[in-house]
Motif scaffolding. Structure first.
Motif, PDB file in Angstrom:
ATOM      1  N   GLN A 177       0.747  -1.277   0.109  1.00  0.00           N
ATOM      2  CA  GLN A 177       0.156  -0.031  -0.007  1.00  0.00           C
ATOM      3  C   GLN A 177       0.957   1.295  -0.208  1.00  0.00           C
ATOM      4  O   GLN A 177       2.110   1.152   0.190  1.00  0.00           O
ATOM      5  CB  GLN A 177      -0.959  -0.036   1.453  1.00  0.00           C
ATOM      6  CG  GLN A 177      -0.144   0.130   2.446  1.00  0.00           C
ATOM      7  CD  GLN A 177      -1.095   0.177   3.574  1.00  0.00           C
ATOM      8  OE1 GLN A 177      -2.391  -0.118   3.603  1.00  0.00           O
ATOM      9  NE2 GLN A 177      -0.679   0.953   4.800  1.00  0.00           N
ATOM     10  N   GLU A 178       0.325   2.275  -0.437  1.00  0.00           N
ATOM     11  CA  GLU A 178       0.982   3.630  -0.357  1.00  0.00           C
ATOM     12  C   GLU A 178       1.159   4.329   0.997  1.00  0.00           C
ATOM     13  O   GLU A 178       0.686   3.706   2.129  1.00  0.00           O
ATOM     14  CB  GLU A 178       0.166   4.561  -1.174  1.00  0.00           C
ATOM     15  CG  GLU A 178      -1.331   4.937  -0.648  1.00  0.00           C
ATOM     16  CD  GLU A 178      -2.026   5.483  -1.700  1.00  0.00           C
ATOM     17  OE1 GLU A 178      -1.923   6.746  -1.707  1.00  0.00           O
ATOM     18  OE2 GLU A 178      -2.815   4.987  -2.224  1.00  0.00           O
ATOM     19  N   LEU A 179       2.032   5.170   1.091  1.00  0.00           N
ATOM     20  CA  LEU A 179       2.315   5.859   2.431  1.00  0.00           C
ATOM     21  C   LEU A 179       1.088   6.187   3.153  1.00  0.00           C
ATOM     22  O   LEU A 179       0.174   7.055   2.542  1.00  0.00           O
ATOM     23  CB  LEU A 179       3.484   6.829   2.316  1.00  0.00           C
ATOM     24  CG  LEU A 179       4.657   6.277   2.013  1.00  0.00           C
ATOM     25  CD1 LEU A 179       5.747   7.577   1.763  1.00  0.00           C
ATOM     26  CD2 LEU A 179       5.362   5.598   3.170  1.00  0.00           C
ATOM     27  N   THR A 180       0.872   6.082   4.504  1.00  0.00           N
ATOM     28  CA  THR A 180      -0.167   6.471   5.198  1.00  0.00           C
ATOM     29  C   THR A 180       0.292   8.074   5.827  1.00  0.00           C
ATOM     30  O   THR A 180       1.267   8.645   5.847  1.00  0.00           O
ATOM     31  CB  THR A 180      -0.792   5.802   6.331  1.00  0.00           C
ATOM     32  OG1 THR A 180       0.503   5.561   7.436  1.00  0.00           O
ATOM     33  CG2 THR A 180      -0.987   4.251   5.580  1.00  0.00           C
ATOM     34  N   ALA A 181      -0.978   8.536   6.234  1.00  0.00           N
ATOM     35  CA  ALA A 181      -0.771   9.928   6.847  1.00  0.00           C
ATOM     36  C   ALA A 181       0.082   9.873   8.088  1.00  0.00           C
ATOM     37  O   ALA A 181       1.113  10.894   8.459  1.00  0.00           O
ATOM     38  CB  ALA A 181      -2.090  10.509   7.127  1.00  0.00           C
ATOM     39  N   PRO A 182       0.161   8.937   8.890  1.00  0.00           N
ATOM     40  CA  PRO A 182       0.921   9.048  10.125  1.00  0.00           C
ATOM     41  C   PRO A 182       2.508   8.494   9.440  1.00  0.00           C
ATOM     42  O   PRO A 182       3.282   9.079  10.360  1.00  0.00           O
ATOM     43  CB  PRO A 182       0.407   7.626  10.859  1.00  0.00           C
ATOM     44  CG  PRO A 182      -1.015   7.702  10.711  1.00  0.00           C
ATOM     45  CD  PRO A 182      -1.271   7.946   9.236  1.00  0.00           C
ATOM     46  N   GLU A 183       2.555   7.727   8.660  1.00  0.00           N
ATOM     47  CA  GLU A 183       3.922   7.597   8.047  1.00  0.00           C
ATOM     48  C   GLU A 183       4.473   8.623   7.509  1.00  0.00           C
ATOM     49  O   GLU A 183       5.725   9.170   7.807  1.00  0.00           O
ATOM     50  CB  GLU A 183       4.006   6.725   7.043  1.00  0.00           C
ATOM     51  CG  GLU A 183       3.590   5.104   7.431  1.00  0.00           C
ATOM     52  CD  GLU A 183       3.854   4.096   6.421  1.00  0.00           C
ATOM     53  OE1 GLU A 183       4.130   2.854   6.737  1.00  0.00           O
ATOM     54  OE2 GLU A 183       3.138   4.492   5.338  1.00  0.00           O
ATOM     55  N   LEU A 184       3.747   9.712   6.795  1.00  0.00           N
ATOM     56  CA  LEU A 184       4.316  10.836   6.294  1.00  0.00           C
ATOM     57  C   LEU A 184       4.560  11.866   7.457  1.00  0.00           C
ATOM     58  O   LEU A 184       5.707  12.556   7.324  1.00  0.00           O
ATOM     59  CB  LEU A 184       3.227  11.407   5.487  1.00  0.00           C
ATOM     60  CG  LEU A 184       2.960  10.920   3.972  1.00  0.00           C
ATOM     61  CD1 LEU A 184       2.065  11.442   3.026  1.00  0.00           C
ATOM     62  CD2 LEU A 184       4.361  11.049   3.076  1.00  0.00           C
ATOM     63  N   GLU A 185       3.839  11.915   8.283  1.00  0.00           N
ATOM     64  CA  GLU A 185       4.064  12.790   9.348  1.00  0.00           C
ATOM     65  C   GLU A 185       5.119  12.284  10.299  1.00  0.00           C
ATOM     66  O   GLU A 185       6.213  13.195  10.741  1.00  0.00           O
ATOM     67  CB  GLU A 185       2.964  12.834  10.352  1.00  0.00           C
ATOM     68  CG  GLU A 185       3.081  13.753  11.735  1.00  0.00           C
ATOM     69  CD  GLU A 185       1.725  13.592  12.691  1.00  0.00           C
ATOM     70  OE1 GLU A 185       1.831  14.197  13.744  1.00  0.00           O
ATOM     71  OE2 GLU A 185       0.884  12.929  12.427  1.00  0.00           O
ATOM     72  N   PHE A 186       5.408  11.033  10.444  1.00  0.00           N
ATOM     73  CA  PHE A 186       6.709  10.511  11.118  1.00  0.00           C
ATOM     74  C   PHE A 186       7.925  10.668  10.337  1.00  0.00           C
ATOM     75  O   PHE A 186       8.854  11.268  10.814  1.00  0.00           O
ATOM     76  CB  PHE A 186       6.503   8.838  11.065  1.00  0.00           C
ATOM     77  CG  PHE A 186       7.789   8.440  11.784  1.00  0.00           C
ATOM     78  CD1 PHE A 186       7.760   7.995  13.239  1.00  0.00           C
ATOM     79  CD2 PHE A 186       8.737   7.803  11.019  1.00  0.00           C
ATOM     80  CE1 PHE A 186       8.837   7.551  13.758  1.00  0.00           C
ATOM     81  CE2 PHE A 186       9.903   7.141  11.600  1.00  0.00           C
ATOM     82  CZ  PHE A 186       9.960   7.151  12.768  1.00  0.00           C
ATOM     83  N   LEU A 187       7.856  10.941   8.920  1.00  0.00           N
ATOM     84  CA  LEU A 187       8.729  11.198   8.145  1.00  0.00           C
ATOM     85  C   LEU A 187       9.206  12.570   8.305  1.00  0.00           C
ATOM     86  O   LEU A 187      10.471  12.918   8.221  1.00  0.00           O
ATOM     87  CB  LEU A 187       8.621  10.533   6.651  1.00  0.00           C
ATOM     88  CG  LEU A 187       8.885   9.256   6.127  1.00  0.00           C
ATOM     89  CD1 LEU A 187       8.247   8.923   4.764  1.00  0.00           C
ATOM     90  CD2 LEU A 187      10.276   8.798   6.229  1.00  0.00           C
TER      91      LEU A 187
END
Length: 627
Positions: A177-187
């Motif tokens: 799956q594509e990157l999720t909102a929490p993953e983007l915030e973490f990054l």
């Protein structure tokens, strides 16, 4: 090892000629630091994204266990070692540093998946595996971390805190799956702490639509303003490439190896080389002071009394640096005291804000129904407050190190490394009251039975008295209506009373939990700053001693040279000229290392350039493919 190693060797020869074993020991320490340098790339991501398999595939060695039933529970550091080995670090007692114990390599699966405390051995903190692999010989270390269990969770916040000490981040997601909102915030937060990062998309061999996932993730990163390379890989093909080298290109690991070489190893070792170069330059400065003093008294005989007077004054000033009342000592002592007070006040302020917010949340609901969500929110907010407080501690400690260096009057101060315990473990061990402890004594049923009994007892009295004067049927109706009203009111009031009681108990539980967090973190703050104070004190005290001995040696040498016969003075001047040229050449080379970023070779006796470093790491990887 290139220019820096040559400078260390030349400096050691000069210290022997000048009979300065103290400076030689300083150079030996610098050499050891250079030999033991490490550049750590932290592998992070959610559970079951292929982090451990990625580490194994990079090294083409089964280092980290990857069984479907095994979930990595403790950090696993993989670094270079002449022989394979494993060390488990356990914390026997709270507040003490973990102690390392050697363990058989075949026990790694049991160790890294361990989640319980051994009452005799202590809680497992981390595992270190040493592997004689060419890629790791460059100083590269790979840290396989436990899954963060929700990037916005407590574990995710604590993982972010640890990234400040990392040299690079490999953020692992898969092609499902594509990157999720929490993953983007973490990054976003992770990149602000460690700019050297890459997104690695694993399992491209399992998902045919992985190219579409790469496109979507590229778009998501651009929208979020995150400029990171995306590297799709197949760990399965990479592992198979050990037997079939033609699969290596298809696995997609070549760009990942190049990223580690050029964006991680080279910059990391460049910083290490610059730090060591400053240390060697300090030694060269002390040697030059003695040599310059002799040359001055030989070149300007008429000013010998003035020169000797100045050298005497310099020696006395240097002696003042070693005194307990020296300015830098006072700056350090006062700075630590102020820092402890400021950091503790900052933590208290942040936790008070959390307390106010959580009490508002408790007042808006029934803890019997919302306590689980409240606990998750509270633990995360406490972790966020703790991470921010630690960031302040590290930043202020570094500022203090600079102020102490300024008071010491150094051109380059000591780099401050604040030793912090893994407070994530401490926070995870702190318990918060369970929902069952929030209810009134006797339970809900007992309170309802009491209210029901009261609701029945009052109508019975009315019925008994009223039947003496009114018809039984009329009295019965009145009693029933009255009983229903009283009973309903009592039940409603009882439920409200119980809810209020649970809210009060919940607030008390939160307050005790937050107080315990403050106690643990403040204790760790004081311990960390005491270590920092000792680190700065010992290092600057050693420098002060070296400076004092150099000043005294310069005075002695100048006085001795001034009394030489003319013929010997001429010979000595020639020797000093050659020594001065050697020192100038030495310091010039050190400046090049510090400013131009030239780095020592990896495992080679001859020097190689910065560009060659990356090629060597990549070439080593290709050699592994051919083995």
């Amino acid at each position: 090892m290139g220019q820096l190693i040559a400078a260390i060797d030349e400096g050691r020869t000069l210290t022997q000629e000048r009979k300065r074993p103290d400076l030689a020991a300083r150079l030996d320490s610098a050499k050891k630091k250079l030999d033991s340098r490490t550049v750590t790339a932290v592998v992070v991501g959610e559970f079951k994204r292929g982090k451990s398999t990625l580490v194994n595939a990079l090294l083409q060695t089964a280092v980290c266990p990857v069984d479907a039933d095994i979930v990595t529970a403790v950090p696993t550091l993989v670094r270079y070692g002449e022989r394979p080995g494993l060390t488990a670090y356990r914390q026997a007692n709270p507040g003490q540093d973990p102690v390392g114990f050697p363990a058989p390599l075949n026990q790694i699966a049991q160790l890294v998946s361990e989640s319980s405390e051994g009452p005799e051995e202590g809680r497992l903190q981390s595992v270190t595996v040493e592997v004689p692999h060419r890629m790791l010989r460059s100083g590269l270390s790979l840290l396989d971390t436990p899954g963060v269990g929700g990037l916005d969770s407590v574990h995710g916040q604590l993982t972010l805190a640890a990234l400040s000490a990392a040299d690079a981040i490999l953020f692992v997601t898969d092609a499902a799956q594509e990157l999720t909102a929490p993953e983007l915030e973490f990054l976003q937060t992770a990149v602000s702490r460690c700019p050297a990062a890459a997104v690695v998309i694993t399992k491209t061999d399992l998902y045919g639509h992985w190219r579409r996932i790469v496109e979507l993730n590229t778009s998501h990163l651009a929208t979020a303003g995150i400029d990171l390379p995306i590297i799709p890989v197949s760990s399965f093909l990479r592992l198979r490439a050990a037997q079939r080298p033609e699969l290596n290109q298809e696995s997609g690991f070549a760009p990942l190896v190049e990223f580690l070489a050029t964006a991680v190893v080279v910059p990391g070792t460049t910083r290490a080389a610059a730090t060591i170069a400053q240390e060697v330059d300090f030694v060269a400065t002390q040697l030059a002071q003695e040599s310059d003093a002799e040359r001055v008294v030989l070149s300007k005989p008429q000013s010998r009394p003035e020169v000797l007077s100045k050298l005497t004054k310099a020696r006395d000033q240097a002696a003042g640096l070693t005194a307990a009342g020296a300015t830098w000592q006072q700056t350090l002592s006062d700075g630590i005291a102020d820092l402890v007070a400021d950091v503790e006040h900052d933590l208290q302020s942040r936790l008070r804000t959390v307390m106010r917010d959580v009490e508002t949340i408790i007042d808006q609901g029934d803890p019997n129904e919302t306590w689980g969500d409240t606990e998750v929110w509270l633990r995360r907010q406490v972790a966020v407050a703790g991470v921010a407080n630690r960031d302040l501690l590290i930043e202020r400690a570094r500022d203090l190190g600079e102020r102490v260096a300024e008071a010491f009057d150094l051109e380059a101060g000591t780099e401050v490394e604040v030793e912090l315990s893994q407070f994530s473990t401490d926070l995870e061990q702190l318990e918060l009251a369970s929902v069952s402890t929030l209810s009134m004594p006797g339970g809900r049923l007992a309170s309802l039975m009491m209210a029901g009994r009261t609701g029945i007892f009052v109508p019975m009295i009315v019925f008994s008295l009223g039947s003496l004067f009114l018809p039984v049927i009329a009295v019965a109706g009145v009693a029933a209506t009255l009983g229903a009203g009283i009973g309903g009111k009592l039940l409603k009031d009882e439920r409200k009373r119980q809810r209020t009681y649970r809210q009060q108990q919940a607030k008390g539980a939160v307050r005790r939990y937050v107080d315990e967090v403050a106690f643990v973190m403040n204790k760790d703050t004081r311990d960390s700053l005491r270590k920092t104070q000792r680190q700065l004190r010992d290092d600057f005290q050693e420098r002060a001693g070296l400076i004092h001995r150099s000043a005294a040696a310069a005075l002695t040498a100048a006085d001795r040279t001034a009394k030489l016969p003319p013929a010997e003075q001429t010979a000595r001047a020639a020797e000093l000229s050659l020594e001065g040229n050697r020192l100038r050449s030495l310091r010039s080379g050190l400046r090049e290392v510090a400013m131009a970023g030239a780095r020592p070779a990896i495992g080679a006796a001859a020097g190689i350039g910065v560009g060659a470093v990356a090629h060597q790491v990549i070439d080593d990887d290709q050699v592994d493919d051919d083995d």
